[in-house]
Design a protein around this motif. Sequence first.
Motif, PDB file in Angstrom:
ATOM      1  N   SER A 149       0.840  -1.204   0.000  1.00 21.74           N
ATOM      2  CA  SER A 149       0.000   0.000   0.000  1.00 21.74           C
ATOM      3  C   SER A 149       0.873   1.251   0.000  1.00 21.74           C
ATOM      4  CB  SER A 149      -0.897   0.022   1.248  1.00 21.74           C
ATOM      5  OG  SER A 149      -0.111   0.212   2.423  1.00 21.74           O
ATOM      6  N   THR A 150       0.245   2.377  -0.307  1.00 23.01           N
ATOM      7  CA  THR A 150       0.944   3.662  -0.272  1.00 23.01           C
ATOM      8  C   THR A 150       1.424   3.973   1.133  1.00 23.01           C
ATOM      9  OG1 THR A 150      -0.443   4.466  -2.099  1.00 23.01           O
ATOM     10  CG2 THR A 150       0.735   6.119  -0.786  1.00 23.01           C
ATOM     11  N   GLU A 151       0.596   3.662   2.121  1.00 25.53           N
ATOM     12  CA  GLU A 151       0.967   3.937   3.510  1.00 25.53           C
ATOM     13  C   GLU A 151       2.207   3.151   3.914  1.00 25.53           C
ATOM     14  OE1 GLU A 151      -2.890   5.205   2.568  1.00 25.53           O
ATOM     15  OE2 GLU A 151      -2.133   3.134   2.462  1.00 25.53           O
ATOM     16  N   GLU A 152       2.299   1.914   3.482  1.00 24.51           N
ATOM     17  CA  GLU A 152       3.478   1.111   3.809  1.00 24.51           C
ATOM     18  C   GLU A 152       4.721   1.651   3.105  1.00 24.51           C
ATOM     19  OE1 GLU A 152       1.407  -3.216   4.767  1.00 24.51           O
ATOM     20  OE2 GLU A 152       2.115  -2.799   2.737  1.00 24.51           O
ATOM     21  N   LEU A 153       4.582   2.095   1.876  1.00 22.57           N
ATOM     22  CA  LEU A 153       5.703   2.713   1.183  1.00 22.57           C
ATOM     23  C   LEU A 153       6.173   3.964   1.923  1.00 22.57           C
ATOM     24  CD1 LEU A 153       4.655   2.528  -2.591  1.00 22.57           C
ATOM     25  CD2 LEU A 153       6.478   1.223  -1.476  1.00 22.57           C
ATOM     26  N   GLN A 154       5.232   4.772   2.372  1.00 23.21           N
ATOM     27  CA  GLN A 154       5.587   5.991   3.094  1.00 23.21           C
ATOM     28  C   GLN A 154       6.291   5.668   4.405  1.00 23.21           C
ATOM     29  OE1 GLN A 154       1.723   7.862   3.356  1.00 23.21           O
ATOM     30  NE2 GLN A 154       1.942   8.899   1.388  1.00 23.21           N
ATOM     31  N   HIS A 155       5.839   4.619   5.082  1.00 25.76           N
ATOM     32  CA  HIS A 155       6.471   4.231   6.342  1.00 25.76           C
ATOM     33  C   HIS A 155       7.891   3.728   6.097  1.00 25.76           C
ATOM     34  CE1 HIS A 155       6.976   3.118  10.430  1.00 25.76           C
ATOM     35  NE2 HIS A 155       6.824   1.814  10.256  1.00 25.76           N
TER      36      HIS A 155
ATOM     37  N   ASN B  17      -2.243   1.490 -11.051  1.00 26.75           N
ATOM     38  CA  ASN B  17      -2.217   1.701  -9.600  1.00 26.75           C
ATOM     39  C   ASN B  17      -0.793   1.688  -9.067  1.00 26.75           C
ATOM     40  OD1 ASN B  17      -4.983   1.982  -9.201  1.00 26.75           O
ATOM     41  ND2 ASN B  17      -5.309  -0.211  -8.990  1.00 26.75           N
ATOM     42  N   PHE B  18       0.025   0.807  -9.610  1.00 21.62           N
ATOM     43  CA  PHE B  18       1.429   0.777  -9.195  1.00 21.62           C
ATOM     44  C   PHE B  18       2.078   2.135  -9.431  1.00 21.62           C
ATOM     45  CE2 PHE B  18       5.934   0.339  -9.993  1.00 21.62           C
ATOM     46  CZ  PHE B  18       6.367  -0.515  -8.988  1.00 21.62           C
ATOM     47  N   ALA B  19       1.891   2.684 -10.625  1.00 17.83           N
ATOM     48  CA  ALA B  19       2.505   3.965 -10.971  1.00 17.83           C
ATOM     49  C   ALA B  19       2.036   5.075 -10.042  1.00 17.83           C
ATOM     50  CB  ALA B  19       2.194   4.319 -12.423  1.00 17.83           C
ATOM     51  N   THR B  20       0.751   5.086  -9.737  1.00 18.02           N
ATOM     52  CA  THR B  20       0.210   6.107  -8.829  1.00 18.02           C
ATOM     53  C   THR B  20       0.826   5.984  -7.440  1.00 18.02           C
ATOM     54  OG1 THR B  20      -1.893   6.188 -10.028  1.00 18.02           O
ATOM     55  CG2 THR B  20      -1.885   7.004  -7.764  1.00 18.02           C
TER      56      THR B  20
ATOM     57  N   MET C 207       8.448  -2.018 -18.960  1.00 19.54           N
ATOM     58  CA  MET C 207       7.158  -1.560 -18.460  1.00 19.54           C
ATOM     59  C   MET C 207       7.289  -1.064 -17.023  1.00 19.54           C
ATOM     60  SD  MET C 207       3.906  -1.063 -18.962  1.00 19.54           S
ATOM     61  CE  MET C 207       3.397  -2.048 -20.382  1.00 19.54           C
ATOM     62  N   ALA C 208       8.055  -1.763 -16.221  1.00 22.56           N
ATOM     63  CA  ALA C 208       8.268  -1.341 -14.837  1.00 22.56           C
ATOM     64  C   ALA C 208       8.932   0.027 -14.776  1.00 22.56           C
ATOM     65  CB  ALA C 208       9.107  -2.380 -14.097  1.00 22.56           C
ATOM     66  N   TRP C 209       9.958   0.235 -15.587  1.00 25.00           N
ATOM     67  CA  TRP C 209      10.632   1.532 -15.613  1.00 25.00           C
ATOM     68  C   TRP C 209       9.674   2.646 -16.029  1.00 25.00           C
ATOM     69  CZ3 TRP C 209      15.452  -0.440 -18.736  1.00 25.00           C
ATOM     70  CH2 TRP C 209      16.319  -1.114 -17.855  1.00 25.00           C
ATOM     71  N   GLN C 210       8.865   2.373 -17.027  1.00 30.05           N
ATOM     72  CA  GLN C 210       7.926   3.394 -17.508  1.00 30.05           C
ATOM     73  C   GLN C 210       6.933   3.799 -16.426  1.00 30.05           C
ATOM     74  OE1 GLN C 210       6.108   1.707 -21.008  1.00 30.05           O
ATOM     75  NE2 GLN C 210       7.973   1.849 -22.235  1.00 30.05           N
ATOM     76  N   ASN C 211       6.679   2.906 -15.485  1.00 34.13           N
ATOM     77  CA  ASN C 211       5.709   3.178 -14.425  1.00 34.13           C
ATOM     78  C   ASN C 211       6.357   3.550 -13.092  1.00 34.13           C
ATOM     79  OD1 ASN C 211       2.765   2.564 -15.404  1.00 34.13           O
ATOM     80  ND2 ASN C 211       4.067   0.999 -16.356  1.00 34.13           N
ATOM     81  N   GLY C 212       7.620   3.943 -13.148  1.00 33.16           N
ATOM     82  CA  GLY C 212       8.261   4.508 -11.971  1.00 33.16           C
ATOM     83  C   GLY C 212       9.036   3.545 -11.101  1.00 33.16           C
ATOM     84  N   ALA C 213       9.109   2.273 -11.490  1.00 37.04           N
ATOM     85  CA  ALA C 213       9.861   1.304 -10.693  1.00 37.04           C
ATOM     86  C   ALA C 213      11.358   1.455 -10.930  1.00 37.04           C
ATOM     87  CB  ALA C 213       9.433  -0.121 -11.048  1.00 37.04           C
ATOM     88  N   HIS C 214      12.137   1.124  -9.909  1.00 33.06           N
ATOM     89  CA  HIS C 214      13.584   1.047 -10.087  1.00 33.06           C
ATOM     90  C   HIS C 214      13.938  -0.192 -10.891  1.00 33.06           C
ATOM     91  CE1 HIS C 214      17.841   1.597  -9.120  1.00 33.06           C
ATOM     92  NE2 HIS C 214      17.885   0.283  -8.930  1.00 33.06           N
ATOM     93  N   GLY C 215      13.154  -1.256 -10.674  1.00 32.32           N
ATOM     94  CA  GLY C 215      13.390  -2.507 -11.368  1.00 32.32           C
ATOM     95  C   GLY C 215      12.311  -3.500 -11.010  1.00 32.32           C
ATOM     96  N   ILE C 216      12.595  -4.782 -11.223  1.00 31.87           N
ATOM     97  CA  ILE C 216      11.620  -5.819 -10.921  1.00 31.87           C
ATOM     98  C   ILE C 216      12.247  -6.877 -10.015  1.00 31.87           C
ATOM     99  CG2 ILE C 216      10.347  -5.485 -13.064  1.00 31.87           C
ATOM    100  CD1 ILE C 216      11.711  -7.980 -14.181  1.00 31.87           C
TER     101      ILE C 216
END
Length: 313
Positions: free
Chosen positions: A236-242, A272-275, A297-306
């Motif tokens: 979740s977003t909250e877990e990422l923020q924590h 949703n991942f990108a958001t 695709m992961a890079w395009q959506n803001g991921a560092h990697g997979i």
Amino acid sequence: MTENSSHVEVAVAVLQRPDNTFLMAQRPQDKPYAGYWEFPGGKVEAGESPYHALVRELHEELGIEVKTAYPWLTRVFTYPHATVRLNFFRVTSWQGEPHGREGQLLSWQRLPELTVSPILPANTPILRALQLPHLYAISNASELGTQVFLQRLQLALNNGLRLLQIREKNWSRQDLRELSLRAIELAHGSGALVLINGDVGLAQEVGADGVQLTGAQLAACEARPDVELCAASCHSTEELQHAASLGLDFALLSPVLPTKSHPGAANLGWDNFATMVSSCSIPVYALGGLQMQDMEMAWQNGAHGIALLRQAW
């Protein structure tokens, strides 16, 4: 320190060449922190998106036309003169040769050692994040068997794998310890890093490079564990923020797509991942139902990697 007087939105480029070098620029004498080195970029103007500001700034500052830029990290940093929100992009393709159109010095750098200094304070975490590989493999000795897994691990290391998580659910601590010791010996022989899932004590005991916190451990965590590398599994977003607030090095966000282990379960999907990662200040790996060909695709959506489990072996 004086109270900051303004908030500034900035687009920042990490220009990366195929040889893993990246470009840094020296701040001119008429700006705060004159003489410090930083990643190129500039202010986002009214009505601009960070991406369009990036394209404009790189043309104005370096004389290049951006061809491929991936959204990456977003960090907020407070200087004495301003609070800046830094929107970092990894720029991997461009037209033209970068040159200092405003008279600024430029230098191509390579980690872990830099040849320029001082570095602008806000860039220190970025340099650390740049050292993370784009592929994060998760062990699968339970299905493959220990010997087959170790053989495939060696093959993957020979092919460039540099980041591994040891995660074998329901194994005894002794069995997990033995696997970890053997995997770490192989990994360190190839210059790869190893994290242990869920057990800080075991990670320290076997000489691993860090620990991967489970979601439950992350929720209960009030301070970063005393390990070199620390990551967390998030949903979740909250877990990422924590995870970011604890100063962790990176996070896994899952499940992105349907998985073999949880057929029919809900998944995030790329939108949703990108958001969820769009304002994250630490690198995020996409996990769940992915294959190696999903890296772009992961890079395009803001991921560092997979991160891959079965597909890694």
